[in-house]
Write a protein that holds these residues in place. Structure first.
Motif, PDB file in Angstrom:
ATOM      1  N   MET A 144     -53.711  14.630   5.318  1.00  0.00           N
ATOM      2  CA  MET A 144     -54.303  15.945   5.103  1.00  0.00           C
ATOM      3  C   MET A 144     -53.275  16.891   4.490  1.00  0.00           C
ATOM      4  SD  MET A 144     -57.484  16.078   5.821  1.00  0.00           S
ATOM      5  CE  MET A 144     -58.561  14.742   6.333  1.00  0.00           C
ATOM      6  N   VAL A 145     -53.041  16.712   3.188  1.00  0.00           N
ATOM      7  CA  VAL A 145     -52.152  17.597   2.442  1.00  0.00           C
ATOM      8  C   VAL A 145     -53.036  18.635   1.753  1.00  0.00           C
ATOM      9  CG1 VAL A 145     -50.402  17.773   0.648  1.00  0.00           C
ATOM     10  CG2 VAL A 145     -50.511  15.733   2.099  1.00  0.00           C
ATOM     11  N   LEU A 146     -52.945  19.875   2.217  1.00  0.00           N
ATOM     12  CA  LEU A 146     -53.884  20.914   1.812  1.00  0.00           C
ATOM     13  C   LEU A 146     -53.172  22.020   1.049  1.00  0.00           C
ATOM     14  CD1 LEU A 146     -55.637  21.234   5.285  1.00  0.00           C
ATOM     15  CD2 LEU A 146     -56.336  19.779   3.376  1.00  0.00           C
ATOM     16  N   PRO A 147     -53.902  22.716   0.150  1.00  0.00           N
ATOM     17  CA  PRO A 147     -53.294  23.843  -0.561  1.00  0.00           C
ATOM     18  C   PRO A 147     -53.058  25.024   0.382  1.00  0.00           C
ATOM     19  CG  PRO A 147     -55.630  23.688  -1.074  1.00  0.00           C
ATOM     20  CD  PRO A 147     -55.291  22.475  -0.264  1.00  0.00           C
ATOM     21  N   ALA A 148     -51.832  25.413   0.540  1.00  0.00           N
ATOM     22  CA  ALA A 148     -51.478  26.455   1.502  1.00  0.00           C
ATOM     23  C   ALA A 148     -52.140  27.785   1.142  1.00  0.00           C
ATOM     24  CB  ALA A 148     -49.961  26.631   1.549  1.00  0.00           C
ATOM     25  N   GLY A 149     -52.643  28.460   2.180  1.00  0.00           N
ATOM     26  CA  GLY A 149     -53.168  29.806   1.991  1.00  0.00           C
ATOM     27  C   GLY A 149     -54.545  29.886   1.380  1.00  0.00           C
ATOM     28  N   VAL A 150     -55.233  28.740   1.208  1.00  0.00           N
ATOM     29  CA  VAL A 150     -56.553  28.734   0.582  1.00  0.00           C
ATOM     30  C   VAL A 150     -57.635  28.600   1.654  1.00  0.00           C
ATOM     31  CG1 VAL A 150     -58.100  27.538  -1.021  1.00  0.00           C
ATOM     32  CG2 VAL A 150     -55.673  27.790  -1.563  1.00  0.00           C
ATOM     33  N   SER A 151     -58.672  29.385   1.519  1.00  0.00           N
ATOM     34  CA  SER A 151     -59.829  29.307   2.411  1.00  0.00           C
ATOM     35  C   SER A 151     -61.049  28.834   1.637  1.00  0.00           C
ATOM     36  CB  SER A 151     -60.111  30.681   3.039  1.00  0.00           C
ATOM     37  OG  SER A 151     -59.036  31.102   3.853  1.00  0.00           O
ATOM     38  N   ASP A 152     -62.124  28.559   2.348  1.00  0.00           N
ATOM     39  CA  ASP A 152     -63.380  28.158   1.715  1.00  0.00           C
ATOM     40  C   ASP A 152     -64.531  28.761   2.516  1.00  0.00           C
ATOM     41  OD1 ASP A 152     -64.945  27.021  -0.208  1.00  0.00           O
ATOM     42  OD2 ASP A 152     -64.658  24.953   0.434  1.00  0.00           O
ATOM     43  N   GLN A 153     -65.717  28.739   1.924  1.00  0.00           N
ATOM     44  CA  GLN A 153     -66.913  29.304   2.561  1.00  0.00           C
ATOM     45  C   GLN A 153     -68.085  28.363   2.331  1.00  0.00           C
ATOM     46  OE1 GLN A 153     -67.683  33.290   1.219  1.00  0.00           O
ATOM     47  NE2 GLN A 153     -69.252  33.704   2.754  1.00  0.00           N
ATOM     48  N   PRO A 154     -68.014  27.148   2.876  1.00  0.00           N
ATOM     49  CA  PRO A 154     -69.019  26.134   2.542  1.00  0.00           C
ATOM     50  C   PRO A 154     -70.412  26.513   3.033  1.00  0.00           C
ATOM     51  CG  PRO A 154     -67.656  25.405   4.379  1.00  0.00           C
ATOM     52  CD  PRO A 154     -67.036  26.661   3.857  1.00  0.00           C
ATOM     53  N   VAL A 155     -71.405  26.016   2.283  1.00  0.00           N
ATOM     54  CA  VAL A 155     -72.797  26.361   2.548  1.00  0.00           C
ATOM     55  C   VAL A 155     -73.624  25.084   2.657  1.00  0.00           C
ATOM     56  CG1 VAL A 155     -73.446  26.547   0.106  1.00  0.00           C
ATOM     57  CG2 VAL A 155     -74.674  27.903   1.812  1.00  0.00           C
ATOM     58  N   GLU A 156     -74.693  25.155   3.411  1.00  0.00           N
ATOM     59  CA  GLU A 156     -75.606  24.022   3.580  1.00  0.00           C
ATOM     60  C   GLU A 156     -76.461  23.864   2.326  1.00  0.00           C
ATOM     61  OE1 GLU A 156     -77.594  20.952   4.333  1.00  0.00           O
ATOM     62  OE2 GLU A 156     -76.046  21.546   5.793  1.00  0.00           O
ATOM     63  N   VAL A 157     -76.426  22.685   1.714  1.00  0.00           N
ATOM     64  CA  VAL A 157     -77.119  22.464   0.450  1.00  0.00           C
ATOM     65  C   VAL A 157     -78.628  22.651   0.587  1.00  0.00           C
ATOM     66  CG1 VAL A 157     -77.259  19.958   0.791  1.00  0.00           C
ATOM     67  CG2 VAL A 157     -77.342  20.902  -1.523  1.00  0.00           C
ATOM     68  N   ALA A 158     -79.186  22.313   1.742  1.00  0.00           N
ATOM     69  CA  ALA A 158     -80.635  22.464   1.932  1.00  0.00           C
ATOM     70  C   ALA A 158     -81.058  23.924   1.838  1.00  0.00           C
ATOM     71  CB  ALA A 158     -81.053  21.875   3.273  1.00  0.00           C
ATOM     72  N   GLU A 159     -80.198  24.823   2.293  1.00  0.00           N
ATOM     73  CA  GLU A 159     -80.512  26.247   2.215  1.00  0.00           C
ATOM     74  C   GLU A 159     -80.482  26.732   0.774  1.00  0.00           C
ATOM     75  OE1 GLU A 159     -78.620  27.247   6.612  1.00  0.00           O
ATOM     76  OE2 GLU A 159     -77.828  28.253   4.842  1.00  0.00           O
ATOM     77  N   VAL A 160     -79.535  26.230  -0.004  1.00  0.00           N
ATOM     78  CA  VAL A 160     -79.478  26.586  -1.424  1.00  0.00           C
ATOM     79  C   VAL A 160     -80.704  26.025  -2.148  1.00  0.00           C
ATOM     80  CG1 VAL A 160     -78.139  26.406  -3.551  1.00  0.00           C
ATOM     81  CG2 VAL A 160     -76.963  26.666  -1.364  1.00  0.00           C
ATOM     82  N   ALA A 161     -81.124  24.824  -1.780  1.00  0.00           N
ATOM     83  CA  ALA A 161     -82.326  24.225  -2.377  1.00  0.00           C
ATOM     84  C   ALA A 161     -83.555  25.083  -2.106  1.00  0.00           C
ATOM     85  CB  ALA A 161     -82.529  22.814  -1.845  1.00  0.00           C
ATOM     86  N   ASP A 162     -83.673  25.574  -0.882  1.00  0.00           N
ATOM     87  CA  ASP A 162     -84.803  26.441  -0.546  1.00  0.00           C
ATOM     88  C   ASP A 162     -84.804  27.694  -1.431  1.00  0.00           C
ATOM     89  OD1 ASP A 162     -85.723  24.759   1.428  1.00  0.00           O
ATOM     90  OD2 ASP A 162     -84.746  25.848   3.066  1.00  0.00           O
ATOM     91  N   ARG A 163     -83.632  28.280  -1.608  1.00  0.00           N
ATOM     92  CA  ARG A 163     -83.532  29.502  -2.422  1.00  0.00           C
ATOM     93  C   ARG A 163     -83.856  29.208  -3.890  1.00  0.00           C
ATOM     94  NH1 ARG A 163     -84.619  34.401  -3.672  1.00  0.00           N
ATOM     95  NH2 ARG A 163     -82.917  35.660  -4.515  1.00  0.00           N
ATOM     96  N   LEU A 164     -83.373  28.089  -4.404  1.00  0.00           N
ATOM     97  CA  LEU A 164     -83.671  27.728  -5.798  1.00  0.00           C
ATOM     98  C   LEU A 164     -85.164  27.495  -5.998  1.00  0.00           C
ATOM     99  CD1 LEU A 164     -81.013  25.281  -7.300  1.00  0.00           C
ATOM    100  CD2 LEU A 164     -81.564  27.604  -8.036  1.00  0.00           C
ATOM    101  N   ALA A 165     -85.794  26.807  -5.060  1.00  0.00           N
ATOM    102  CA  ALA A 165     -87.230  26.551  -5.161  1.00  0.00           C
ATOM    103  C   ALA A 165     -88.001  27.868  -5.137  1.00  0.00           C
ATOM    104  CB  ALA A 165     -87.682  25.644  -4.021  1.00  0.00           C
ATOM    105  N   GLU A 166     -87.562  28.786  -4.299  1.00  0.00           N
ATOM    106  CA  GLU A 166     -88.199  30.102  -4.246  1.00  0.00           C
ATOM    107  C   GLU A 166     -88.066  30.832  -5.583  1.00  0.00           C
ATOM    108  OE1 GLU A 166     -87.886  34.071  -1.389  1.00  0.00           O
ATOM    109  OE2 GLU A 166     -86.078  32.922  -1.834  1.00  0.00           O
ATOM    110  N   LEU A 167     -86.883  30.779  -6.175  1.00  0.00           N
ATOM    111  CA  LEU A 167     -86.661  31.444  -7.462  1.00  0.00           C
ATOM    112  C   LEU A 167     -87.470  30.777  -8.568  1.00  0.00           C
ATOM    113  CD1 LEU A 167     -82.801  31.945  -7.165  1.00  0.00           C
ATOM    114  CD2 LEU A 167     -84.531  33.768  -7.147  1.00  0.00           C
ATOM    115  N   ALA A 168     -87.553  29.448  -8.527  1.00  0.00           N
ATOM    116  CA  ALA A 168     -88.291  28.726  -9.565  1.00  0.00           C
ATOM    117  C   ALA A 168     -89.772  29.063  -9.536  1.00  0.00           C
ATOM    118  CB  ALA A 168     -88.096  27.225  -9.396  1.00  0.00           C
ATOM    119  N   ALA A 169     -90.302  29.354  -8.365  1.00  0.00           N
ATOM    120  CA  ALA A 169     -91.727  29.667  -8.226  1.00  0.00           C
ATOM    121  C   ALA A 169     -92.037  31.114  -8.603  1.00  0.00           C
ATOM    122  CB  ALA A 169     -92.184  29.404  -6.795  1.00  0.00           C
TER     123      ALA A 169
END
Length: 244
Positions: A144-169
């Motif tokens: 586990m060699v990681l870039p020092a000082g970097v954070s992330d904000q991961p998201v659940e792909v299913a939630e993004v899919a729901d939002r995309l489907a809503e926008l597409a409609a």
């Protein structure tokens, strides 16, 4: 209901978008490089792409690869969609493409510009990185060699899919609000959560890197804490993944 074409429709995100749209009663065509009847390499375009977009009301553009070719693929898709009279082009992008000078991000930003200047009705949604991608990266690390000082904000792909489907409609909405995960976490905390869930044991090392992209990631250019609208946490994703 409308006829909707989903590019990259067999991928991590596109597959879920397709399911959501079909559940809502839309006729959905799935475009990917190897799946008939709409097996198309967007980087090449041609008659197969023209046939895929013919009679389509909306295109949801999920196809993408860090290996290159996204700009040419988008240019071919825009041209075919314009010729076919597509009403609405929905594109999924990444939070921070305008702030982080990483090669793949620059390509995604260029695709956004192509969509915006396409002459079509358009919608662009930016999301933070999916839990799935983060786990794929962590699985490839023997240590586990990681870039020092970097954070992330991961998201659940299913939630993004729901939002995309809503926008597409819905109607074209331009650049909509970003969609980010519920927590900004250091890479170290995410890596330790992954190790705990998977039962692995190894040292976690934070190593400073160099370059403009690293500085931008360290400054949080890829984060959207003000848009932490996702609900599923990384630990919840890991628990579900392990059960599967």
């Amino acid at each position: 209901m409308t006829t909707i074409l989903v590019t990259g429709g067999t991928g991590t995100l596109g597959r879920l978008v397709t399911e959501r749209l079909r559940t809502d009663g839309h006729e959905v065509r799935v475009l990917s490089r190897h799946t008939p009847p709409y097996a198309v390499d967007l980087r090449e375009g041609g008659p197969r792409l023209d046939a895929a977009v013919a009679g389509v009301d909306t295109v949801v553009h999920c196809a993408s690869t860090p290996r290159g070719g996204d700009e040419q693929a988008a240019a071919n898709l825009v041209s075919a969609a314009r010729e076919a009279g597509v009403r609405h082009l929905v594109h999924i992008s990444i939070v921070g493409v305008d702030r982080v000078p990483f090669g793949y991000y620059r390509a995604k930003l260029a695709v956004e510009k192509l969509v915006e200047e396409s002459g079509l009705g358009w919608t662009v949604l930016r999301a933070t990185q999916f839990h799935d991608l983060l786990v794929q990266v962590l699985q490839t690390l023997a240590k586990m060699v990681l870039p020092a000082g970097v954070s992330d904000q991961p998201v659940e792909v299913a939630e993004v899919a729901d939002r995309l489907a809503e926008l597409a409609a819905g109607p074209p909405a331009g650049r909509v609000d970003d969609f980010a995960g519920p927590e900004v976490r250091t890479f170290e905390s995410l890596a330790r959560a992954f190790l705990k869930a998977s039962g692995r044991r190894c040292a976690v090392l934070n190593v400073p890197l160099w370059g403009a992209s690293y500085r931008a990631f360290r400054a949080g250019g890829h984060l959207a804490p003000e848009r932490a609208v996702g609900r599923g946490t990384f630990e919840e994703y890991l628990a579900t993944r392990l059960r599967r």
